[in-house]
Design a protein around this motif. Structure first.
Motif: not given
Length: 162
Positions: A91-114
């Motif tokens: 996925a595109e980095p902006k999509q990742v950050e928008r859907s998870t609420g986390y910045v790249l390099g710190g994306v957790s599988p827990l507590g994502q926005k969606k």
């Protein structure tokens, strides 16, 4: 506190937090985490977000020293009746950050926005605990893989390159 830590507390998961000084010049956030925590790379897992051909996002959790196999990921999503797809790509980095609420390099599988469909590499099943990002660079959470899977309603499958 991050949403990941809040969720771990709320669900009473058996977890430990580990913090280290993140080096912004590190070539791999995951390998850096393993080195700074002094744990084997087979126990540290990265969280990647992929997109299916229809534009649906999904999460892959795999060892930091391995590469995601896109065909195996698509097959795992379809085989577990999570999503019907034939192909996935990063996925595109902006999509990742928008859907998870986390910045790249710190994306957790827990507590994502969606909450996204999630596949955990089957190598995690043999580990008593694994480490994943706790929601920011330099912060890891250690927990049993079965608790992680249960919390995320995730499935285990071989999704890495051989």
């Amino acid at each position: 506190m991050t949403p990941a830590i809040n969720l771990a507390k709320q669900r009473n998961l058996d977890y430990q937090l580990y913090e280290y000084i993140h080096d912004s010049n590190a070539p791999s956030f995951g390998l850096e985490a393993a080195e700074k925590l002094g744990v084997d790379v087979t126990q540290v897992f990265k969280t990647l977000v992929v997109m299916t051909e229809s534009g649906t996002l999904a999460v892959a959790i795999l060892p930091v020293h391995k590469t995601l196999n896109f065909k195996k990921m698509a097959k795992a999503l379809s085989a577990n009746k999570v999503l019907s797809c034939k192909k996935v790509q990063m996925a595109e980095p902006k999509q990742v950050e928008r859907s998870t609420g986390y910045v790249l390099g710190g994306v957790s599988p827990l507590g994502q926005k969606k909450r996204l469909a999630t596949i955990i590499d089957s190598s995690a099943e043999s580990q008593p605990t694994i480490y994943v990002s706790a929601g920011r660079r330099g912060l890891e959470i250690e927990l049993p893989p079965l608790q992680l899977a249960s919390t995320l309603k995730a499935h285990f499958s071989n999704i890495i390159d051989d």
